[in-house]
Design a protein around this motif. Structure first.
Motif, PDB file in Angstrom:
ATOM      1  N   LEU A  49       0.824  -1.097  -0.071  1.00  0.00           N
ATOM      2  CA  LEU A  49       0.019  -0.184  -0.089  1.00  0.00           C
ATOM      3  C   LEU A  49       1.042   1.315  -0.224  1.00  0.00           C
ATOM      4  N   ALA A  50       2.024   1.156   0.829  1.00  0.00           N
ATOM      5  CA  ALA A  50       2.986   2.229   0.734  1.00  0.00           C
ATOM      6  C   ALA A  50       3.689   2.557  -0.644  1.00  0.00           C
ATOM      7  N   TRP A  51       3.712   1.438  -1.502  1.00  0.00           N
ATOM      8  CA  TRP A  51       4.114   1.659  -2.907  1.00  0.00           C
ATOM      9  C   TRP A  51       3.079   2.325  -3.898  1.00  0.00           C
ATOM     10  N   LEU A  52       1.822   1.688  -3.737  1.00  0.00           N
ATOM     11  CA  LEU A  52       0.836   2.348  -4.467  1.00  0.00           C
ATOM     12  C   LEU A  52       0.516   3.811  -3.986  1.00  0.00           C
ATOM     13  N   ALA A  53       0.545   4.161  -2.599  1.00  0.00           N
ATOM     14  CA  ALA A  53       0.368   5.767  -2.405  1.00  0.00           C
ATOM     15  C   ALA A  53       1.606   6.699  -2.844  1.00  0.00           C
ATOM     16  N   GLY A  54       2.671   5.852  -2.915  1.00  0.00           N
ATOM     17  CA  GLY A  54       3.950   6.703  -3.205  1.00  0.00           C
ATOM     18  C   GLY A  54       3.731   7.065  -4.881  1.00  0.00           C
ATOM     19  N   ARG A  55       2.924   6.330  -5.377  1.00  0.00           N
ATOM     20  CA  ARG A  55       2.801   6.504  -6.987  1.00  0.00           C
ATOM     21  C   ARG A  55       1.483   7.176  -7.352  1.00  0.00           C
ATOM     22  N   GLY A  56       0.652   7.361  -6.284  1.00  0.00           N
ATOM     23  CA  GLY A  56      -0.565   8.246  -6.273  1.00  0.00           C
ATOM     24  C   GLY A  56      -1.556   7.153  -6.922  1.00  0.00           C
ATOM     25  N   ARG A  57      -1.468   6.107  -6.663  1.00  0.00           N
ATOM     26  CA  ARG A  57      -2.585   4.803  -7.291  1.00  0.00           C
ATOM     27  C   ARG A  57      -3.623   4.692  -6.044  1.00  0.00           C
ATOM     28  N   PRO A  58      -4.912   4.281  -6.280  1.00  0.00           N
ATOM     29  CA  PRO A  58      -5.912   4.232  -5.105  1.00  0.00           C
ATOM     30  C   PRO A  58      -5.595   2.924  -4.555  1.00  0.00           C
ATOM     31  N   TRP A  59      -4.829   3.210  -3.383  1.00  0.00           N
ATOM     32  CA  TRP A  59      -4.531   2.042  -2.296  1.00  0.00           C
ATOM     33  C   TRP A  59      -5.840   1.610  -1.542  1.00  0.00           C
ATOM     34  N   PHE A  60      -6.405   2.398  -1.110  1.00  0.00           N
ATOM     35  CA  PHE A  60      -7.622   1.727  -0.384  1.00  0.00           C
ATOM     36  C   PHE A  60      -8.504   0.869  -0.824  1.00  0.00           C
TER      37      PHE A  60
END
Length: 247
Positions: free
Chosen positions: A84-95
Motif C-alpha cells: 500500500l505504501a508503494w501504491l500511495a507513493g505513486r498516487g494510485r488508489p491504495w484503499f
C-alpha cells in the motif's frame, strides 16, 4: 493533502466506512471463535493471551491455532504495509486495493472451508489453513486502516475507544452532543461507533452468520468488503484534510 482514499473524502464518509469495517471485524471474530475452534482472527490480543496460556501449560486453550493466527496476521500486515505504501507513493488508489485483497483472502478461506468441511463449522481437529487465510486478511485490514488513520477507529479493537470515550464523558459530564464543538462531536462519534461496531458485529455475526457455517459466513463478509472496495473505486477524487481529534 492527506494520504486518504477518495472513498474517504469527507469526515462523515470516513466514519461511515470505518464503522462498517468495525462491524465486520466483530463478525469475523464471532465466526472464527464460534466455528473455527476458539481462535480470534481479528482480535490479535486474544490470540497473544491464548498463546501465553498454552506455553505456560495452563488452561485448555487452542494455543497452536493462536500461533498460526498471530503469524498470519503479522504477515498480512507486513505485506499490505509495503504494497500500500508503494501504491500511495505513486498516487494510485491504495484503499480499494487493500479491501479487495482482504476480500479475496476471505473468499479463499471460505472456499477452503467449504471444500473440506461443507456448510458446517470446522470440526474440533480444526483447519489451520482456514485460520491462516482469515488472519492474513485481517492483517491486511490492519495496515489498510492504519494508513487511512481515522483517530479512534482502528476497526479491529475497542479498548482504547472505550477508555477515550469514558475520559471524554468525565471531562464534560454535562455536555450533550449539542453542547460540544463539531470536532468534539466527531471524536465522540468515532469512539462510540468503534465500541458499538465491535459489539454489533459480534451479535450479528453470532445470530446471522454463525448458523450459515464457516464457509458461507466468510463469503457474506467478503461480499460486504468487496462492496466497500467498489464504492471506493467510483467515489469522487477530491480529498479533504482530516479533522483532528478533540483537545
Amino acid at each position: 493533502m492527506s494520504d486518504a482514499s477518495p472513498v474517504l473524502a469527507t469526515d462523515a464518509r470516513r466514519v461511515a466506512v470505518m464503522t462498517v469495517l468495525t462491524v465486520l471485524a466483530g463478525a469475523v471474530d464471532a465466526v472464527s471463535f464460534l466455528t473455527m475452534g476458539k481462535v480470534f482472527c481479528a482480535l490479535a490480543t486474544g490470540n497473544v493471551l491464548f498463546l501465553s496460556f498454552g506455553l505456560a501449560g495452563e488452561g485448555d486453550v487452542p494455543w497452536a491455532r493462536s500461533a498460526v493466527a498471530i503469524g498470519a496476521f503479522m504477515a498480512g500486515a507486513a505485506a499490505a504495509g509495503v504494497a500500500l505504501a508503494w501504491l500511495a507513493g505513486r498516487g494510485r488508489p491504495w484503499f480499494p486495493v487493500g479491501l479487495v485483497c482482504e476480500s479475496v483472502l476471505l473468499v479463499c478461506a471460505a472456499t477452503l472451508a467449504l471444500a473440506r468441511h461443507g456448510t458446517g463449522a470446522i470440526p474440533a481437529q480444526d483447519d489451520r489453513g482456514v485460520v491462516a487465510l482469515v488472519a492474513l486478511a485481517m492483517g491486511v485490514r490492519a495496515s489498510t486502516v492504519l494508513r487511512v488513520h481515522v483517530p479512534g477507529m482502528p476497526t479491529l479493537l475497542s479498548q482504547t475507544a472505550i477508555a477515550e470515550l469514558i475520559n471524554d464523558v468525565l471531562r464534560r459530564p454535562r455536555a450533550a452532543l449539542h453542547g460540544m464543538t463539531a470536532k468534539q462531536r466527531l471524536a465522540r462519534t468515532r469512539w462510540t461507533a468503534t465500541v458499538g461496531g465491535i459489539f454489533s458485529g459480534g451479535v450479528l455475526g453470532t445470530l446471522l452468520l454463525v448458523p450459515l457455517g464457516t464457509g458461507r459466513a466468510l463469503l457474506v463478509i467478503a461480499a460486504v468488503v468487496l462492496l466497500l472496495a467498489a464504492v471506493g473505486t467510483v467515489a469522487p477524487s477530491r480529498e479533504k484534510e482530516p479533522v483532528p481529534d478533540s483537545p
